[in-house]
Design an enzyme around this catalytic site. Sequence first.
Site, mmCIF file in Angstrom:
data_model
loop_
_atom_site.group_PDB
_atom_site.id
_atom_site.type_symbol
_atom_site.label_atom_id
_atom_site.label_comp_id
_atom_site.label_asym_id
_atom_site.label_seq_id
_atom_site.Cartn_x
_atom_site.Cartn_y
_atom_site.Cartn_z
ATOM 1 C CB CYS B 416 -0.553 -0.386 1.201
ATOM 2 S SG CYS B 416 -0.001 0.090 2.640
ATOM 3 C CG HIS B 460 -4.916 0.488 3.336
ATOM 4 N ND1 HIS B 460 -3.987 -0.356 3.343
ATOM 5 C CD2 HIS B 460 -5.156 1.200 3.127
ATOM 6 C CE1 HIS B 460 -4.295 0.038 1.508
ATOM 7 N NE2 HIS B 460 -5.200 1.502 1.989
ATOM 8 C CG ASP B 476 -7.047 2.992 -0.387
ATOM 9 O OD1 ASP B 476 -5.820 2.624 -0.904
ATOM 10 O OD2 ASP B 476 -7.576 1.346 0.582
#
Lengths: 317, 660
Positions: B416, B460, B476
Amino acid sequence: MRPHAATPAPAGDFSSLLNKVIAGVGRVILGKDEVIRLAVTCLIARGHLLIEDLPGVGKTTLAHMLARTFGLRFQRIQFTSDMLPSDILGVSVYDSDRSAFKFHPGPVFSQVVLADEVNRATPKAQSALLEAMEEYQVTIEGDTHALPQPFFVIATQNPAYQIGTFPLPESQLDRFLMCLHMGYPDRAAERELLLGADRRELLQQLPAAINAEELTIIQARVPKVHTSAALVDYLQAILAHSRESPLCQNGLSPRAGLALLRGAQASALLDGRSHALPEDVQTVLPSVIGHRLQPADDQSAPAIAELVSQLTAVPIP
Amino acid sequence: MNYRFSPDDLPLDRHAVDLLMLSTGLTLMPHLPHLPLFIPLFCAVFALWRWMSAHYAWALPGVLARTLLTLTALGGISLVFGTILGRDAGTSLLTLMLGLKLLETRCYRDAVVVLFLDYFLGIAAVLYSQSIPVLIYLVLVLLVITAALIELNQPTHGHTPLRVMLRRAGVLMAQAIPLALLLFVLFPRIPGPLWGMPQDGGGMGGLDDSMSPGSITHLSRSDAVAFRVDFNGAETPLPQLLYWRGPVLWYTDGRNWSANRDKAVPPPAVDPGFTPLDDAGLEYSVTLEPHSRSWLYALDLPISVPAGAHRTRDLFLVADKPVRQLTRYSVASSLHYRTAPLSEAERARALQLPAANPEAQALGAEWRAQAVDDTAVVERALDYFGTEPFYYTLDPPPLSGNAVDEFLFQTRRGFCEHYSAAFTVLMRAAGIPARVVTGYQGGELNPLDDYLIVRQRDAHAWSEIWLEGRGWVRVDPTAAVAPQRIEQGIDSVLPAQQRGLLRDFQSDAFNALWQRSRLAFDTLNNRWNQWVLAYGPENQAAVLARLGLHSRVTTVLAVLTGIVLLLVVIGAALLYKRRRRIDPALRQYQRFCAKLARRGLVRAPAEGPAAFCARAEGQLPELSDTIAFIKHLYIAIRYESHYSSDQIKRLRRAVAAFRP
C-alpha cells in the site's frame, strides 16, 4: 454438692502417710526430694525403676531406704559380665536326704531387688531378671515359682558410654516405668553429707513407716484415680506430638501412654487427690518417656531432651 | 499462641544459612541476563563470605564495612544507570542489597527478611518476561523459598530432608491456589499490562509518523493487536469505510514521507473543522494497545474528541501523552464529510515535490494536459493502476534512488505504501493538492462478542486529494490494484505462508511432529496471553458481565462481599469447630484466664490449672479466695469423676463476678 462429696475419703490419708515416707527418706538422701518423690510414685504405681547415673551418687542408698521405710525385704544383686540366670533366679540342688531336687530361691525372691549395674551382665542374664519383672513369677525346670508381693525392682545402669556394658534393648527398657537420674547433690546438701552422721547408721535407725499390706492397698488404689476425658485429651495430644516429631525414631507407644497415665494417677494419689490433673502428667512425663524414645537417625542424643521439653510444653486442651 | 515460636534472636545454624543461599541463588538466576555483570559477581562474593562464616567461622564485616559497601553499591548503580529508580536500576539495586543483607544475616529475623526479599526479587523477574517457562521456574523458586521459610519456623532448625520441606511448601501453596484464582478473577484491574511499570509498555511499535517503501510492509507480518473497536451494538460500517485515520504525511523527498519537512517543528495544531454530511455521527469505543506514540486512531473523520486529546489540523486525534498502556476512549465519527477550504500555505505544502522521479512527474504532467478536469486525472490514474500489470505483494523488490519511478515503470510490485506514495506524487505532478494518510484499514469482526479486532497487519496507507468544491477526498489506489484487500481484509491477499501457516512444511514424519508441537506450544502461548496476561479491565468486565456484574461499583462491591463472606464462613467454621470441642467449663476458665491476662498474668499454653491458679494466688493475694474457689470448681468439673450442672452455673457466676 461439694466437689469432693462423691469421692471416698482415704486418698488424703494415703497421701499423708506417703509424704511421711518421703520425708523420712529425704533425711538420709539429702537434696533429692524430687527423685525420691518420683521413686515413690513409681513404687506405688507398681512400676519398676531404672536409675541411670554414675557410681557413688546414692543409688544403692535410695533403694535401701525405700525397702526399709516400706518395711520390705531387700536384696541386692551386683550384675557382672560372667553372671548366669541361675545366679539371679535360684537353682535346684539334689538333696540326698530326701532323694529329691530342692529349689533354692535366688536373690530375685525378695520384695525389693536392687539390680546393680544391670548393663554389665550379658543379655541372657539381663533377660532372666526382666522376665521376672514382667511376669511376677519365675519358671525353672518346669516349676513356676511366684515372686513375693509387692515386688519392686530398682535397676541401676552405668552411662552407656562406659566400657564393658551391654545396653538394654529398647523392648526391655520399656519394662521400667520410670528412668531417673540422681545427679550430684547441691552444695549445701553435699556439705551436710560430708559433715553429718554416717548414712549407714542413719539407715539402720530409720523405722519402717508403712508395711507391706498397706502398700498393697495403696497400689490397688492407684488405678482408681479418676482420669477425666479432658486429661486423656491432653495425654493423647502429647502422644500425637511425639509421633509427628522428626526428632525421634518412633513416637511413644500405646504402652508408653499407659505408663504415663498410671504415673499421673500415682502422682495424683501422692498429692492426696482422687483425680489426675495435667500437672501430674507433666510431673512424671520426663522420667516416664525419657528412656522410651530413640533419637532419629539424623539426630543426636540431646534431641530427646529437646523433644521431652517440647512435649512438656504441649498446650493443655 | 504457638509454643513452637523460635526466638527471634536465635543465631542461624549452617542448615539455615544453606537454605538462604539456595533460595537466594535460585531467585537470582532469571535476573542474570539483564543485570550488569558486577552485580551477580558481588552477590556471589557476599554469599560465599556468609557461607564461610557459617561453616568455617569467618568473621562477618562490621557496621562500618557494611555501610561503606552499601554506599559503594548505591554509587556503582547510579554510575551505571544514571539513576537508582526504574526497572533496571531498581532490580539491580534490590539484587545488590539482597546480597549485602546476607552479610548481616545473623538471626532468625534477618533470615526471614532475606526470604521476603527473595520473594520480591523473584516477582521482579516477571517485569522482564512473562513467558510460560519463566513462570514455571518462578513457581519452583517460590516453592523453595516457602519451604525455607517453613523450615526456619520449625522448633529445631535443620535436618529435615529437602523432599519433606518441598512437600510441606507444596501443600501450603496448593491450599493458596483457590484464593489466588478468586483474587485473579475478581480483584479490580487497573488499565495497563498485568505486570509492568508505566514506562515499560508498548513493545510493538505500530505505525510511525513517517513512511518509506517497506515501512508498512514489515507490519503486515505482525499478528499483534493494534486496537479493538466496540460499535456499541450499532452495525459495523462496510469494509470500504473502515479507514482508521492516523498521521497525515505531507512532505516527501522522493522516497520517504513525513509529516513535516522539519520534524522538530510540528504543523500548527489549529483544528480547521469540517462539515459532517451524515445525519448523526457513528459512536464507538476503541481500546488501543500501547504503541508509545501519542496518536489515537479513529474512523475518517472524528467529530468528537476524547478527554486528554485534541484533533490536529490534519484531522486526526493526538493524545496529550504517548500511549504507553492500554487506553480506552469513546469517539464519534462522520463517515461522510466536507472539509474546510484550503489555505495558500497548505496548498503549497500539498503540491511540494522534490526534483526526483522525473518520469513520474512527466506522466502526471501529461495526464494534466490531456484531462478536462481534476476528476478525470484521478480516474486516469486509478485506471492506470488497474489496467497496467501492477501487483499487490508483501515482498516488493527493493527500490533505490528514484523510488517512485522505479516502482511505476520497472518493478510494478508493491504494497500500500508504494501505491499511495506513487499516486500522491502523480497527483502533485498533475497539479492536484494531495497528501498521504497512514492508519489502519478494515479489521476482523469477532462474531462471539461482536467487536472489531484491528491488527498491526491491517496497517495501511492511502491518499487524500483536494478537489474544488468537495474538499479533501480519500482515494485509495490500493483498491484499484487489489480491491479484495479493502473489501475482504488483508488476509484475502496474503499467501498462506505469510499468514503463519505450515511454514517449512515437509512430509518427513519428524518434521511433522516438530511442526505439530510447535503449533501446540504456540496455541498454549496464545491462550496464556489471552487468558492470563491480557486479563485486564476489558476482559475482566467481560467475565464479570457473564457473571451478571456489569458496572464497576457492583464489581467492587461483589468482590468485597465475596471476600468478606468467604472470611466469615471460614472464621465461623473454625469457631464452630473450636466451640464444639470446648466444653462450657473450659469456656468459663478461658474467660477467667483472659481476665487475669489483662492484669498481666498470662497463662502459658502448657500451664495446668492448679499451677496457674497457685501462681495467680501468689501474685494477687487479695483475690486468692476467689481464685481458689474458681480453680476448685473448674478442676472439679473438668477433671473429677462427677460434677453437676449446678457447678457449671456457679463457675459461670464466679467468673462473671471475678474482677481482678
